[in-house]
Write a protein that holds these residues in place. Structure first.
Motif, PDB file in Angstrom:
ATOM      1  N   VAL A   1       0.816  -1.209   0.000  1.00  0.00           N
ATOM      2  CA  VAL A   1       0.000   0.000   0.000  1.00  0.00           C
ATOM      3  C   VAL A   1       0.852   1.263   0.000  1.00  0.00           C
ATOM      4  O   VAL A   1       0.361   2.352  -0.299  1.00  0.00           O
ATOM      5  CB  VAL A   1      -0.961  -0.006   1.203  1.00  0.00           C
ATOM      6  N   LEU A   2       2.141   1.131   0.300  1.00  0.00           N
ATOM      7  CA  LEU A   2       3.023   2.288   0.319  1.00  0.00           C
ATOM      8  C   LEU A   2       3.692   2.554  -1.026  1.00  0.00           C
ATOM      9  O   LEU A   2       3.848   3.708  -1.421  1.00  0.00           O
ATOM     10  CB  LEU A   2       4.103   2.096   1.394  1.00  0.00           C
ATOM     11  N   VAL A   3       4.098   1.505  -1.728  1.00  0.00           N
ATOM     12  CA  VAL A   3       4.856   1.718  -2.965  1.00  0.00           C
ATOM     13  C   VAL A   3       4.154   1.215  -4.215  1.00  0.00           C
ATOM     14  O   VAL A   3       4.393   1.734  -5.305  1.00  0.00           O
ATOM     15  CB  VAL A   3       6.264   1.075  -2.881  1.00  0.00           C
ATOM     16  N   PHE A   4       3.293   0.207  -4.091  1.00  0.00           N
ATOM     17  CA  PHE A   4       2.729  -0.391  -5.294  1.00  0.00           C
ATOM     18  C   PHE A   4       1.657   0.444  -5.984  1.00  0.00           C
ATOM     19  O   PHE A   4       1.485   0.302  -7.195  1.00  0.00           O
ATOM     20  CB  PHE A   4       2.207  -1.795  -5.002  1.00  0.00           C
ATOM     21  N   PRO A   5       0.924   1.321  -5.303  1.00  0.00           N
ATOM     22  CA  PRO A   5       0.037   2.216  -6.059  1.00  0.00           C
ATOM     23  C   PRO A   5       0.813   3.075  -7.057  1.00  0.00           C
ATOM     24  O   PRO A   5       0.395   3.233  -8.208  1.00  0.00           O
ATOM     25  CB  PRO A   5      -0.617   3.067  -4.964  1.00  0.00           C
ATOM     26  N   GLY A   6       1.961   3.587  -6.643  1.00  0.00           N
ATOM     27  CA  GLY A   6       2.776   4.373  -7.558  1.00  0.00           C
ATOM     28  C   GLY A   6       3.439   3.519  -8.622  1.00  0.00           C
ATOM     29  O   GLY A   6       3.431   3.865  -9.802  1.00  0.00           O
ATOM     30  N   GLN A   7       4.009   2.388  -8.208  1.00  0.00           N
ATOM     31  CA  GLN A   7       4.703   1.533  -9.152  1.00  0.00           C
ATOM     32  C   GLN A   7       3.752   0.959 -10.194  1.00  0.00           C
ATOM     33  O   GLN A   7       4.062   0.919 -11.391  1.00  0.00           O
ATOM     34  CB  GLN A   7       5.403   0.393  -8.414  1.00  0.00           C
TER      35      GLN A   7
ATOM     36  N   ILE B   1       7.330   7.115  -2.662  1.00  0.00           N
ATOM     37  CA  ILE B   1       6.804   7.936  -1.559  1.00  0.00           C
ATOM     38  C   ILE B   1       5.499   8.627  -1.957  1.00  0.00           C
ATOM     39  O   ILE B   1       5.219   9.739  -1.526  1.00  0.00           O
ATOM     40  CB  ILE B   1       7.850   8.979  -1.096  1.00  0.00           C
ATOM     41  N   SER B   2       4.691   7.961  -2.776  1.00  0.00           N
ATOM     42  CA  SER B   2       3.450   8.563  -3.276  1.00  0.00           C
ATOM     43  C   SER B   2       2.541   9.037  -2.147  1.00  0.00           C
ATOM     44  O   SER B   2       1.965  10.124  -2.206  1.00  0.00           O
ATOM     45  CB  SER B   2       2.699   7.565  -4.150  1.00  0.00           C
ATOM     46  N   LEU B   3       2.392   8.229  -1.117  1.00  0.00           N
ATOM     47  CA  LEU B   3       1.489   8.603  -0.029  1.00  0.00           C
ATOM     48  C   LEU B   3       1.972   9.845   0.701  1.00  0.00           C
ATOM     49  O   LEU B   3       1.174  10.706   1.090  1.00  0.00           O
ATOM     50  CB  LEU B   3       1.335   7.439   0.956  1.00  0.00           C
ATOM     51  N   GLY B   4       3.291   9.950   0.861  1.00  0.00           N
ATOM     52  CA  GLY B   4       3.842  11.132   1.510  1.00  0.00           C
ATOM     53  C   GLY B   4       3.587  12.389   0.705  1.00  0.00           C
ATOM     54  O   GLY B   4       3.284  13.449   1.263  1.00  0.00           O
TER      55      GLY B   4
ATOM     56  N   VAL C   1       2.714  -7.629 -10.295  1.00  0.00           N
ATOM     57  CA  VAL C   1       3.311  -6.935  -9.151  1.00  0.00           C
ATOM     58  C   VAL C   1       2.372  -6.979  -7.947  1.00  0.00           C
ATOM     59  O   VAL C   1       2.795  -7.187  -6.803  1.00  0.00           O
ATOM     60  CB  VAL C   1       3.635  -5.469  -9.517  1.00  0.00           C
ATOM     61  N   LEU C   2       1.084  -6.827  -8.211  1.00  0.00           N
ATOM     62  CA  LEU C   2       0.116  -6.751  -7.115  1.00  0.00           C
ATOM     63  C   LEU C   2      -0.104  -8.092  -6.427  1.00  0.00           C
ATOM     64  O   LEU C   2      -0.760  -8.134  -5.376  1.00  0.00           O
ATOM     65  CB  LEU C   2      -1.210  -6.185  -7.622  1.00  0.00           C
ATOM     66  N   PHE C   3       0.410  -9.193  -7.003  1.00  0.00           N
ATOM     67  CA  PHE C   3       0.334 -10.453  -6.277  1.00  0.00           C
ATOM     68  C   PHE C   3       1.062 -10.340  -4.950  1.00  0.00           C
ATOM     69  O   PHE C   3       0.643 -10.920  -3.946  1.00  0.00           O
ATOM     70  CB  PHE C   3       0.920 -11.603  -7.105  1.00  0.00           C
ATOM     71  N   PHE C   4       2.162  -9.597  -4.932  1.00  0.00           N
ATOM     72  CA  PHE C   4       2.863  -9.419  -3.667  1.00  0.00           C
ATOM     73  C   PHE C   4       2.096  -8.461  -2.761  1.00  0.00           C
ATOM     74  O   PHE C   4       2.099  -8.617  -1.541  1.00  0.00           O
ATOM     75  CB  PHE C   4       4.282  -8.904  -3.897  1.00  0.00           C
ATOM     76  N   ALA C   5       1.439  -7.460  -3.351  1.00  0.00           N
ATOM     77  CA  ALA C   5       0.650  -6.533  -2.543  1.00  0.00           C
ATOM     78  C   ALA C   5      -0.485  -7.254  -1.822  1.00  0.00           C
ATOM     79  O   ALA C   5      -0.829  -6.920  -0.687  1.00  0.00           O
ATOM     80  CB  ALA C   5       0.079  -5.413  -3.428  1.00  0.00           C
ATOM     81  N   PHE C   6      -1.090  -8.248  -2.497  1.00  0.00           N
ATOM     82  CA  PHE C   6      -2.211  -8.967  -1.909  1.00  0.00           C
ATOM     83  C   PHE C   6      -1.786 -10.268  -1.231  1.00  0.00           C
ATOM     84  O   PHE C   6      -2.642 -11.017  -0.762  1.00  0.00           O
ATOM     85  CB  PHE C   6      -3.271  -9.264  -2.975  1.00  0.00           C
TER      86      PHE C   6
END
Length: 426
Positions: free
Chosen positions: A34-40, A261-264, A200-205
């Protein structure tokens, strides 16, 4: 084949209730992703990354309930390794166990490193210091697990509450910044970009299978685990899709540094002054929660692999707190080795993530196929649906598809060598 197993004996009294179960699930799934994968993912697919997130969330439904059904029916520290063995024999169980053990351990490079990115940005250090700060996060999680699961579980509940509050705050701050011009062109990289983002999102989930390794430690697992799964699905879907929408709608992505650092950036733009310090603290909280959950889960798998002859017997040993001392340290050592590589060679999360992501994909596939073999009726149908959805994403993994068979060959060879030495009495 629908025979049930009795819970394995790991010398830990079942003590996980609904609250702790949800907390473990939430922190296992909501972490570095949730920290890096939305941007990636947005950099890979543009605004159509939202399609990848939606597909992954949809896929999470049959996956979550399939693994909950397996864990409820076969509660054991081996988790996916146990399911594979029940369906296809000990070799399949050992191989899938190693797939997930490596994926989960390498993940303990990615998750703490994400925290390192945010902290270095907050205090003005160069990114090359991120692995050092990441090592501190990893060391804290390892120490908490060595102190005993009871301590870790209490901390986990507080971390889950903190993670949820932080992400809700990001979504709310982003709403006034949404510009719908950021949604065009919607799919600049076509279907290929969406497919790569999905892999990529397989790791996110990743995480639906992680708690399976703790299933033998749930109180009334057949009632508690499905309820915890349902509550977690609701929480995770709302938060993940909300944060992904916030990143796309605010345009807080587009290069490697920004993606990390998208969330920041969203918080800083929305509040109107530098909030990077607050976001850095939030990142540490989120990553510590995830690392703590996965070290607990993967160390149980290490125990099961050693118990069943697929890993050195050293991993079954416990310390005076009842913690799986050497298995916890093994997970920490693999994660730490990745951090050394990041420090020496400049590896980033975007360089590393495809390896554990493909291993998780392989783990999911074998797990759902095992469920289709073990169950009948609606549960079999659910497992077949999950398998079909997983197969859609396989072509987009590219050359990384070589990783699971290579590990399978190495694990099988090591197992045969270990058995030969035992037979020879050495």
């Amino acid at each position: 084949m629908t025979t049930e197993s009795t819970p394995s004996t790991t010398h830990v009294r079942p003590g996980i209730g609904l609250t702790q179960g949800v907390a473990l699930y939430v922190c296992a799934i909501l972490g570095a992703g949730v920290l890096v994968f939305p941007g990636q993912s947005s950099s890979l697919a543009g605004p159509s990354a939202l399609v990848a997130w939606a597909f992954s969330a949809l896929l999470g439904l049959p996956l979550a309930f399939t693994f909950a059904a397996l864990a409820s029916r076969f509660p054991d520290a081996g988790g996916v390794a146990t399911f594979g063995e029940k369906a296809f024999g000990p070799t399949a169980g050992g191989i899938v166990g190693w797939w997930y053990f490596i994926a989960g351990s390498v993940g303990q490079t990615i998750v703490p490193l994400t925290a390192g990115y945010y902290v270095t940005s907050a205090i003005g250090l160069e990114p090359r210091w991120a692995p050092v700060l990441a090592a501190i996060v990893l060391a804290i999680a390892v120490a908490a697990n060595l102190a005993g699961f009871k301590v870790g579980a209490r901390v986990q509940v507080a971390l889950a509450i903190g993670v949820t509050a932080i992400l809700l705050a990001v979504i709310l701050v982003a709403l006034p910044q949404i510009d719908f011009e950021h949604f065009t062109p919607f799919a600049p990289h076509g279907i290929s970009g969406i497919g790569q983002a999905t892999v990529v999102l397989f790791f996110a989930f990743a995480g639906w299978e992680a708690i399976a390794h703790l299933s033998a430690e749930f109180r009334d697992v057949r009632r508690t685990l499905p309820r915890a799964t349902l509550l977690t699905i609701v929480i995770v879907t709302v938060l993940y899709l909300g944060v992904a929408f916030a990143v796309v709608g605010t345009g807080a992505y587009g290069n490697r540094t920004l993606d990390r650092i998208s969330l920041g950036v969203i918080i800083e733009r929305g509040i109107g002054f530098s909030a990077v310090g607050v976001v850095a603290i939030a990142a540490v909280v989120i990553c510590l929660g995830t690392t703590n959950a996965f070290v607990a889960s993967v160390s149980r798998l290490g125990y099961a692999l050693a118990r069943d002859g697929w890993a050195p017997k050293l991993l079954v040993r416990r310390n005076r707190h009842g913690a799986l001392q050497y298995s916890v340290l093994a997970v920490g050592a693999i994660g730490g080795a990745g951090l050394v590589g990041a420090a020496l060679f400049g590896w980033g999360t975007d360089d590393i993530v495809f390896i554990p992501a493909v291993l998780v994909l392989a783990t999911y596939l074998l797990g759902t196929i095992a469920a289709a073999r073990l169950f009948t009726g609606r549960l079999r149908l659910l497992a077949l649906v999950a398998t079909a959805l997983l197969l859609i994403t396989v072509p987009f993994a590219g050359w990384h598809l070589l990783v699971p068979p290579v590990i399978a060959v190495l694990a099988s060879a090591a197992h045969r060598l270990r058995r030969a030495r035992n037979d020879n009495g050495t």
